[in-house]
Design an enzyme around this catalytic site. Structure first.
Site, PDB file in Angstrom:
ATOM      1  N   GLN A  78      -7.743  35.724 -48.722  1.00 61.10           N
ATOM      2  CA  GLN A  78      -7.758  37.027 -49.397  1.00 61.10           C
ATOM      3  C   GLN A  78      -6.409  37.722 -49.233  1.00 61.10           C
ATOM      4  O   GLN A  78      -6.229  38.557 -48.350  1.00 61.10           O
ATOM      5  CB  GLN A  78      -8.886  37.885 -48.801  1.00 61.10           C
ATOM      6  N   PHE A  79      -5.447  37.398 -50.096  1.00 58.93           N
ATOM      7  CA  PHE A  79      -4.111  37.993 -49.998  1.00 58.93           C
ATOM      8  C   PHE A  79      -4.136  39.497 -50.214  1.00 58.93           C
ATOM      9  O   PHE A  79      -3.244  40.211 -49.773  1.00 58.93           O
ATOM     10  CB  PHE A  79      -3.132  37.331 -50.975  1.00 58.93           C
ATOM     11  N   THR A  80      -5.170  40.017 -50.860  1.00 54.88           N
ATOM     12  CA  THR A  80      -5.228  41.455 -51.141  1.00 54.88           C
ATOM     13  C   THR A  80      -5.376  42.301 -49.877  1.00 54.88           C
ATOM     14  O   THR A  80      -5.231  43.515 -49.933  1.00 54.88           O
ATOM     15  CB  THR A  80      -6.381  41.791 -52.113  1.00 54.88           C
TER      16      THR A  80
END
Length: 113
Positions: A78-80
């Protein structure tokens, strides 16, 4: 590295209607890698995650870890988690580039197994 950890009775990840990951009781973990993250940092977070005593014992006290309760892990990249929300358009400049993030994520999963 940033983790969002949620205790679950069951969790499932689907892509285009196909289940790619599914667990019963355990932890759903969203993992984000930052630009400065290394294998050593990932290992530190992994040890912390696996040692967390966040499941209740027979007295209702959060005193048991994942292994003790026989729980499962579902890890989701989850890069966010590194979103910069200073403006209306989120920026992701603090997130690791795929060339760094993917190997760290894959190593994280491998070490969990």
């Amino acid at each position: 590295m940033r983790l969002v950890i949620q205790r679950v009775l069951h969790a499932e990840v689907q892509v285009d209607g196909n289940t790619i990951g599914k667990i019963g009781k355990g932890l759903l973990v969203f993992v984000g890698a930052g630009q400065d993250d290394t294998k050593e940092i990932a290992d530190k977070y992994l040890r912390k995650l696996l040692g967390l005593r966040i499941f209740e014992d027979e007295n209702g006290k959060m005193n048991l870890n994942l292994e003790t309760v026989g729980g499962e892990l579902l890890i989701v990249s989850q890069f966010t988690l590194f979103a910069d929300l200073k403006s209306r358009r989120p920026g992701f400049s603090e997130a690791a580039k795929p060339s760094i993030a993917i190997p760290l994520y894959e190593q994280f999963i491998k070490e969990c197994q």
